[in-house]
Write a protein that holds these residues in place. Structure first.
Motif, PDB file in Angstrom:
ATOM      1  N   LEU A  14      30.754 -31.738  25.535  1.00  0.00           N
ATOM      2  CA  LEU A  14      30.334 -32.748  24.553  1.00  0.00           C
ATOM      3  C   LEU A  14      31.133 -32.631  23.262  1.00  0.00           C
ATOM      4  O   LEU A  14      31.378 -33.621  22.585  1.00  0.00           O
ATOM      5  CB  LEU A  14      28.844 -32.600  24.250  1.00  0.00           C
ATOM      6  N   MET A  15      31.538 -31.414  22.920  1.00  0.00           N
ATOM      7  CA  MET A  15      32.342 -31.260  21.715  1.00  0.00           C
ATOM      8  C   MET A  15      33.800 -31.604  21.979  1.00  0.00           C
ATOM      9  O   MET A  15      34.654 -31.459  21.118  1.00  0.00           O
ATOM     10  CB  MET A  15      32.226 -29.832  21.185  1.00  0.00           C
ATOM     11  N   GLY A  16      34.082 -32.013  23.204  1.00  0.00           N
ATOM     12  CA  GLY A  16      35.441 -32.424  23.518  1.00  0.00           C
ATOM     13  C   GLY A  16      36.395 -31.251  23.690  1.00  0.00           C
ATOM     14  O   GLY A  16      37.612 -31.420  23.648  1.00  0.00           O
ATOM     15  N   VAL A  17      35.839 -30.053  23.895  1.00  0.00           N
ATOM     16  CA  VAL A  17      36.705 -28.897  24.125  1.00  0.00           C
ATOM     17  C   VAL A  17      37.268 -29.009  25.543  1.00  0.00           C
ATOM     18  O   VAL A  17      36.544 -29.314  26.477  1.00  0.00           O
ATOM     19  CB  VAL A  17      35.882 -27.591  23.981  1.00  0.00           C
ATOM     20  N   TRP A  27      39.010 -24.264  28.345  1.00  0.00           N
ATOM     21  CA  TRP A  27      38.337 -23.367  27.415  1.00  0.00           C
ATOM     22  C   TRP A  27      36.989 -22.901  27.921  1.00  0.00           C
ATOM     23  O   TRP A  27      36.443 -21.909  27.447  1.00  0.00           O
ATOM     24  CB  TRP A  27      38.150 -24.042  26.056  1.00  0.00           C
ATOM     25  N   GLN A  28      36.426 -23.650  28.860  1.00  0.00           N
ATOM     26  CA  GLN A  28      35.092 -23.277  29.339  1.00  0.00           C
ATOM     27  C   GLN A  28      35.109 -21.897  29.973  1.00  0.00           C
ATOM     28  O   GLN A  28      34.224 -21.083  29.753  1.00  0.00           O
ATOM     29  CB  GLN A  28      34.596 -24.313  30.337  1.00  0.00           C
ATOM     30  N   ARG A  29      36.165 -21.644  30.784  1.00  0.00           N
ATOM     31  CA  ARG A  29      36.276 -20.320  31.416  1.00  0.00           C
ATOM     32  C   ARG A  29      36.370 -19.250  30.347  1.00  0.00           C
ATOM     33  O   ARG A  29      35.774 -18.183  30.455  1.00  0.00           O
ATOM     34  CB  ARG A  29      37.545 -20.250  32.245  1.00  0.00           C
ATOM     35  N   ALA A  50      31.500 -37.795  28.851  1.00  0.00           N
ATOM     36  CA  ALA A  50      30.907 -37.178  27.663  1.00  0.00           C
ATOM     37  C   ALA A  50      31.780 -37.413  26.437  1.00  0.00           C
ATOM     38  O   ALA A  50      31.282 -37.669  25.339  1.00  0.00           O
ATOM     39  CB  ALA A  50      30.732 -35.674  27.899  1.00  0.00           C
ATOM     40  N   THR A  51      33.100 -37.308  26.639  1.00  0.00           N
ATOM     41  CA  THR A  51      34.009 -37.440  25.502  1.00  0.00           C
ATOM     42  C   THR A  51      34.187 -38.891  25.069  1.00  0.00           C
ATOM     43  O   THR A  51      34.317 -39.186  23.887  1.00  0.00           O
ATOM     44  CB  THR A  51      35.382 -36.843  25.883  1.00  0.00           C
TER      45      THR A  51
END
Ligand SMILES: Nc1ncnc2c1ncn2[C@@H]1O[C@H](COP(=O)(O)OP(=O)(O)OP(=O)(O)O)[C@@H](O)[C@H]1O
Ligand SMILES: Nc1ncnc2c1ncn2[C@@H]1O[C@H](COP(=O)(O)OP(=O)(O)OP(=O)(O)O)[C@@H](O)[C@H]1O
Ligand SMILES: [Mg+2]
Ligand SMILES: [Mg+2]
Lengths: 267, 341, 500, 341
Positions: free
Chosen positions: D297-300, D304-306, A201-202
């Protein structure tokens, strides 16, 4: 169980008869094909020498669980312990304790381990990594981005493989770039799968993956295949046929690398 | 006679737990005379230190009728961050400095839980489930995700400081110095629960929150204090864990919450609130450690240890439940007799 | 109209039940005829509810048999009982707060019919039919938790009537209701009686018992001690049958120093949507009654004084000093104590000991100089109140749950008296308490007032107010409608104020 | 107007959830036009399949007023054991055969939970905490602890069977065929909860257990059925997980219990029992999947998802709690008006 010697640990005496010796090999984690294969070798050794040689390990590839397994083993006082470390650094104190109690310590895939009696390496790790990336480069057509996975960032040998590969690429294939630092799969297929999805995705232009742990390529290939990119992305790395077979068949893995020298195979 | 048995059994079945520990140790010693050594004892104690501190916090929450699943994450957050700060600062903060930092971080995170729970009246499981994720995310994304092998000198030294060492032939049995603060902490929490307004408030809250409010207990402030205290204890446990493992790894501890809750419940605390003791909790933690150690020495594979703890938990709670039922029946009998007299 | 003698619909013979080795019911025999309205009377803990639970299959008897409509059984499940035409309005209603009124009404009969599938339209139609037939206003689509107490009671009644019941048990159905709802309930009972449904009615309000029932059965210590037609009893004889002694039941108010400065002054108290312009004084030693219909706001006034739902306007002075009551803490600090109406959910820690409960509200008064709890003083306080209030229990270590209703209520009182409050507010202090215990509790209030405490009793038990209060405030639509004082405190004058 | 808003919001805030999903998707599409593709949609759906099935089981338990933390272990137990049996038997059991085996194993393990809970009246959290350990121990010690890379041919084939494939330039978006049974399962559970006596019994039990008994519900049998059903659903989820992962790993799933409980609670189910819906649960699972996907998709970073899920959980539950409080206040005002009228 532990020995029947009344005083002192059996580990203290290196002149025992082979029936009284006990060797335990501690691997990164149990239950994966790679170390199942290694266990076969340990068994053959036991059959051939009469020494009580067994293999054990934790249920995941975390350094602290490996430490715990070895600590528990020290309490049982075997003659010798073999270790394939997840993190050589975090083992030092524990291995020192083992040696202090007279237990022999031998490592594998840990060229930098300090508190040991010996380390066994199969070959020149950097050259091996270079060979993988050479194949990857030709699959990628000599240019594009790739990403590399290791079982643990602390696993010395895996890091040498990917570093050897990166150095080789920089020297010989200027069109090939590695996108990020090595990615940790924790020796877990599903972690490799999740990380690959994130990478795809990245970095939508990724064209190659290098795996290090035996299940890395399987997880990578599963993500690549699901994304419908099997034909566009090259997946290569260390693995064994039983794990990689179906992905090799459907083309989502392009090539695997391994070494294997159990006696039974030579017969 | 009956009264004597009841006294021995204790309010929360502490006697039964102590007896179980005794039986297991005796049985193990008979099977394997090597078991009953100073070295084994010290080993069991060492393995129980961090768990005991966490368990004290969990005990307080459970008595208050809540539940907290974020404490291991708070613990490693505090422990790891303390090491990161110490490294960043350049100078060694010393043991007390590090402890102070860990305690402050732990308490602050605990206050976040307490604030959400007290302010919005949300279910405690849900709040701590949520903050667990948040704390862990902040830790790994902002503080660091690297394994730190070198601890500051003062802490590294503490890692290998023993209270005393007993030489047994070629083997040295070492009792870690942390036993002292952990014992003190147990006594402090016991005193806090039994002898202070705050402690009685915790029991009252767990017994019936609305009644506690009507009785004039400042419920919101109490909850705030409870979760801050759990955070504080988790902070201590976190820095102790880092010290004892001689490295700081931000991926550790997370995921151990249910094991520690199990130990506390095994120790006689009621998941419904209002019931539990420090003695029981310590015995619960020790019983689990003894059983695990016995299994290891018998060469039973590690996977069976979880199963054994599971069986222990269900059996322990069943016995407590059945005991409580029998006791209730007896009580009613006595009262009716008196009412008629 | 005459009693229809269409035979016995339910007969319980030699029912015995032991709880933990003691006889809660001792060979009880009870026969109920169709169209009979039978009252079960007796002191707290004499076994009334246990008998009902056995006859409805909730508890299993140890011995004896139950005959319903000609079929004899030794034991049955709640579903069996429901199928046999037994319906119960439990004291706690036993409704499902998260389900709709329609489901609460219609599910029970459907279970009894062993239905496997549910059609929401069918459920709604069945419920609506019952509601319509009773002629009450009830939104069948609302969830029960949204309802007022009265509507919940109506839902429980509708559920009991959804099937053609043979016998309807009502276990203290009027404790939460005011006069108006009690009248409505009695009309329902009357209708059912005309249809031949037998009703078994339990209440501690003797006037109700005498008014509604045709037969009375009195129990004591798990056994039936008297039984007969209602005409054979009056208040005195009924109370004597229940308690085994004479119960005094007349107005007895301690004399009052008319010149003393008020211990509590309330001026212009108001809370949006609840009450307005509430002004009164309370002198030391005075017992002030507050009464009103459901929704009149009398409970809110009491709760505002204790800071549970603080008032928005007005002034409160305690002992001449103005206090700003924003929360319970403020009220407690000012010396106000409050005994809530529902002691089971709001007053006591049921699983904790009598000792713990007695001092639960006054721990801060038992601190040593160090700030820690003074255990010796705690023990003294506990023993003093345990003895003074004559709490009937094996020891102060007995958990509250094991006490009878009257004794639980004494512990609540002890808890607040232990604080030595200047003003004690009690909301329905004798709800669900038998006549004997009730008189003793009122005596405790008189004694407390005699010591100079200002006492406020919020209640709809008019005889009780008449028996103990110097003055009574009648609240209507959130305002003080009438103040009845001195010699004018009689049941008639108060009832007049309520319904005028 | 007000009524219309309430209708839209739904009984368990389903409307709010749907709206949130819509807002997130719209925002993401504005930020990154690549987001709104068939491929993204199919990916989110695929990632939610196994979770949804587990969540259905958790929903039932939570509505009944209990909690189950053993279901992921039951799931992997059933899935892994099925593969082991299939390999041992020699002949390929076929997809339906494997499903049957997994369902039977899952139900049996669920019955163990149900039996302990119904028979001894123990707290559900404690029982399932205990059996979780026992099941896991038995799985790893007796059934196997190896990673199985080769699935039986029929299952291996199903692993890569798509319902349909949409070609988008060089990339193929695939919708896995499992979407069909999962949708059917959701409808079945919805029907079960809303239209059968069993389902209403589950709500009644969660609403008030003693009232349920008095109303004639067979409470013990109901509990037995509830936990067996959770086991059954976990068995289905387990074999689905194995199929989708294209390997059988007995160490997986364990540890995901709290995440799934979080999704169900976010979906409007009350941890106190008596409240919850299939629609809300599905929306809860999908919302979490959408947010995770957006963050990727935002590259985070993954850590951070948790944190995001944690924030979502706390915020979601707070909003629900505040909403309920406001509703209660409004109701009270209306009543007083009516009483005075
Ligand atoms: N489930 C139970 N288990 C044990 N004892 C019980 C149980 N239910 C009732 N008892 C005991 O049986 C006796 C009779 O109780 P019951 O509830 O029938 O009294 P009651 O006449 O309804 O009193 P009240 O007027 O206070 O409602 C009491 O002493 C009570 O403690
Ligand atoms: N916490 C609450 N939440 C919702 N509604 C409430 C609450 N407290 C009271 N009410 C409602 O407010 C109205 C007035 O209640 P209040 O308790 O003051 O009445 P009351 O005059 O004391 O009647 P009762 O005879 O039932 O005690 C009732 O309709 C009641 O249902
Ligand atoms: Mg009763
Ligand atoms: Mg009221």
């Amino acid at each position: 169980g532990s020995g029947t010697v009344a005083q002192g640990p059996p580990g203290g005496d290196r002149n025992l008869a082979s029936e009284d010796m006990r060797f335990v090999n501690v691997v990164k984690l149990v239950g994966v094909g790679w170390f199942d294969r290694m266990e076969l070798g340990v068994q053959e050794f036991a059959d051939g020498t009469g020494i009580d040689a067994t293999q054990t390990g934790a249920d995941d590839a975390s350094p602290e669980k490996q430490v715990k397994v070895i600590q528990d083993l020290i309490a049982q006082r075997p003659t010798a312990i073999g270790v394939v470390p997840n993190s050589p650094e975090s083992l030092e104190a524990t291995l020192k304790r083992a040696r202090d109690q007279g237990i022999l310590v031998v490592t594998h895939e840990a060229s930098n381990q300090q508190n040991i009696d010996a380390d066994v390496e199969a070959f020149d790790n950097k050259a091996y990594g270079a060979q993988i990336v050479e194949s990857l480069a030709s699959c990628m057509g000599g240019s594009g981005q790739y990403a590399a996975f290791v079982g643990n960032l602390t696993a010395k040998t895996h890091m040498e493989w990917v570093e050897g590969g990166l150095e080789y690429a920089q020297a010989n294939h200027p069109g090939i770039q590695r996108v990020v630092d090595p990615i940790e799969s924790k020796e877990d297929e599903s972690v490799a799968y999740e990380r690959t999805k994130e990478l795809l995705a990245t970095y939508p232009d990724l064209k190659g993956f290098q795996g290090s742990a035996g299940t890395d390529v399987a997880g990578i290939a599963r993500a690549v295949q699901e994304a419908g990119l099997a034909d566009r992305v090259c997946v290569m790395g260390t693995s064994i046929p039983s794990v990689a077979k179906k992905y090799l068949e459907d083309g989502s893995i392009d090539k695997i690398f391994f070494w294997d020298r159990p006696r039974r195979a030579r017969r | 006679m009956n009264r004597w048995v009841n006294r021995l059994r204790g309010r929360n079945n502490e006697g039964v737990l102590a007896l179980t520990i005794l039986v297991v140790v005796t049985a193990m010693t008979l099977v394997n005379p090597d078991f009953f050594t100073v070295s084994t004892l010290f080993g069991i104690l060492r393995n129980s230190l961090v768990e005991t501190v966490f368990a004290l916090g969990v005990l307080i929450v459970i008595i208050s009728g809540g539940i907290d699943v974020s404490f291991p994450v708070i613990g490693i957050f505090a422990g790891y961050t303390t090491i990161v700060i110490a490294q960043g600062g350049g100078s060694d903060p010393g043991v007390l400095g590090a402890l102070l930092v860990a305690v402050v971080i732990g308490s602050l995170l605990g206050l976040v839980n307490g604030g959400l729970i007290a302010r919005f009246g949300l279910p405690t499981l849900i709040v701590t489930l949520g903050t667990q994720g948040v704390f862990r995310g902040v830790l790994l994304a902002y503080i660091g995700s690297k394994y730190i092998a070198e601890l500051p000198a003062s802490i590294a030294q503490l890692s290998t400081t023993d209270l005393f060492v007993v030489q047994q032939g070629p083997v040295a049995a070492r009792l870690h110095v942390f036993v002292v603060p952990v014992v003190l902490l147990c006594l402090a929490v016991h005193w806090l629960l039994q002898r202070t307004m705050f402690g009685r408030g915790v029991y009252a809250l767990g017994s019936d929150a609305e009644s506690a409010r009507r009785a004039g207990f400042p419920v919101a402030r109490l909850q705030l204090a409870i979760y801050a205290l759990v955070g504080l204890l988790a902070g201590i446990a976190g820095i102790a864990h880092v010290t004892l493992s001689r490295n700081a790894n931000p991926y550790e501890l997370a995921g151990t919450e249910l094991d520690i809750i199990a130990a506390v419940v095994l120790g006689g605390a009621s998941i419904l609130g209002g019931r539990g003791s420090v003695l029981g909790t310590v015995l619960g933690v020790v019983l689990i450690a003894v059983i695990k150690n016995s299994l290891i020495l018998m060469g039973v594979p590690g996977t069976w240890q979880r199963a054994a703890v599971g069986v222990l938990l269900v059996a322990g709670v069943s016995i407590q439940a059945l005991g409580a039922r029998r006791k209730a029946a007896r009580r009613r009998a006595v009262e009716l007799e008196e009412a008629r007299a | 109209m005459g009693t229809t003698t269409s035979g016995t619909v339910l007969a319980a013979r030699d029912i015995s039940k032991r709880f933990g080795g003691v006889q809660a019911l001792d060979s009880v025999t009870l026969e109920i005829q169709a169209g009979d309205v039978r009252c079960l009377a007796g002191e707290n803990g004499c076994g009334k509810s246990t008998l009902i639970k056995i006859l409805s299959g909730v508890e299993v008897p140890d011995a004896g048999e139950i005959e319903i409509g000609g079929t004899v059984r030794a034991r049955m499940s709640p579903a069996d009982a429901l199928r046999a035409g037994i319906q119960v309005i439990y004291q706690d209603f036993s409704l499902f707060p998260n389900l709709t009124v329609a489901e609460n009404i219609a599910l029970t009969p459907l279970i009894a019919h062993r239905r496997k599938l549910i059609d929401p339209r069918d459920v709604r139609a069945r419920a609506a039919a019952v509601v319509a037939e009773l002629g009450v206003r009830l939104d069948v689509d609302a969830t029960v938790e949204e309802l007022t107490v009265a509507d919940r009671q109506l839902t429980a009644i509708c559920r009991a009537l959804a099937e053609q019941a043979r016998v309807l048990f009502m276990d203290e159905p009027t404790t939460a209701l005011t006069q108006r709802e009690v009248r409505a309930l009695f009309r329902v009972v009357q209708t059912l009686r005309e249809r031949g449904v037998a009703t078994v009615f339990v209440s501690h309000k003797l006037d109700e018992v005498l008014e509604i029932s045709q037969h009375v059965t009195v129990m004591r210590n798990g056994a039936v001690v008297a039984s007969g037609r209602v005409e054979e009893f009056d208040r005195m004889s009924l109370a004597r049958a229940m308690t085994g002694r004479d119960v005094r039941d007349q107005r007895d108010v301690p004399s009052l120093d008319g010149t003393a400065r008020p211990v509590l002054s309330v001026e212009g108290l108001g809370l949006d949507g609840a009450f307005e312009d509430v002004t009164f004084d309370l002198r030391p030693g005075e017992i002030l009654g507050i009464t009103g219909l459901l929704g009149s706001g009398r409970s809110e006034i009491a709760e505002a004084l204790f800071g549970v739902t603080p008032a928005q306007r007005g002034r409160v002075e305690v002992g001449g000093e103005q206090v700003d009551i924003r929360g319970i803490d403020d009220a407690v600090a000012a010396g106000i104590g409050y005994v809530p109406s529902d002691r089971l959910t709001e007053g006591l820690f049921l699983d904790q000991s009598i000792a713990d409960n007695v001092v639960a509200g006054s721990l801060d008064l038992h601190r040593a100089r160090s700030g820690l709890l003074d255990r010796a003083r705690l023990a003294r306080t506990i023993d003093t109140f345990f003895a003074a209030l004559r709490i009937k229990a094996p020891s102060v270590a007995a958990p509250i749950r094991s006490l009878s209703g009257g004794n639980q209520q004494r512990v609540v009182l002890a808890k607040w008296l232990a604080r030595g409050p200047r003003v004690l507010v009690l909301n329905s202090p004798t709800v669900g308490v038998d006549v004997g215990s009730k008189e003793e509790i009122l005596d405790i209030l008189r004694r407390e007032a005699g010591r100079g405490t200002g006492v406020i009793v919020v209640s709809d038990d008019i005889p009780e107010l008449v028996s103990v209060c110097h003055r009574v405030l009648v609240v209507r639509r959130g305002r003080i409608h009438q103040v009845v004082g001195g010699e004018r405190v009689t049941e008639d004058s108060i009832l007049g104020g309520l319904s005028a």
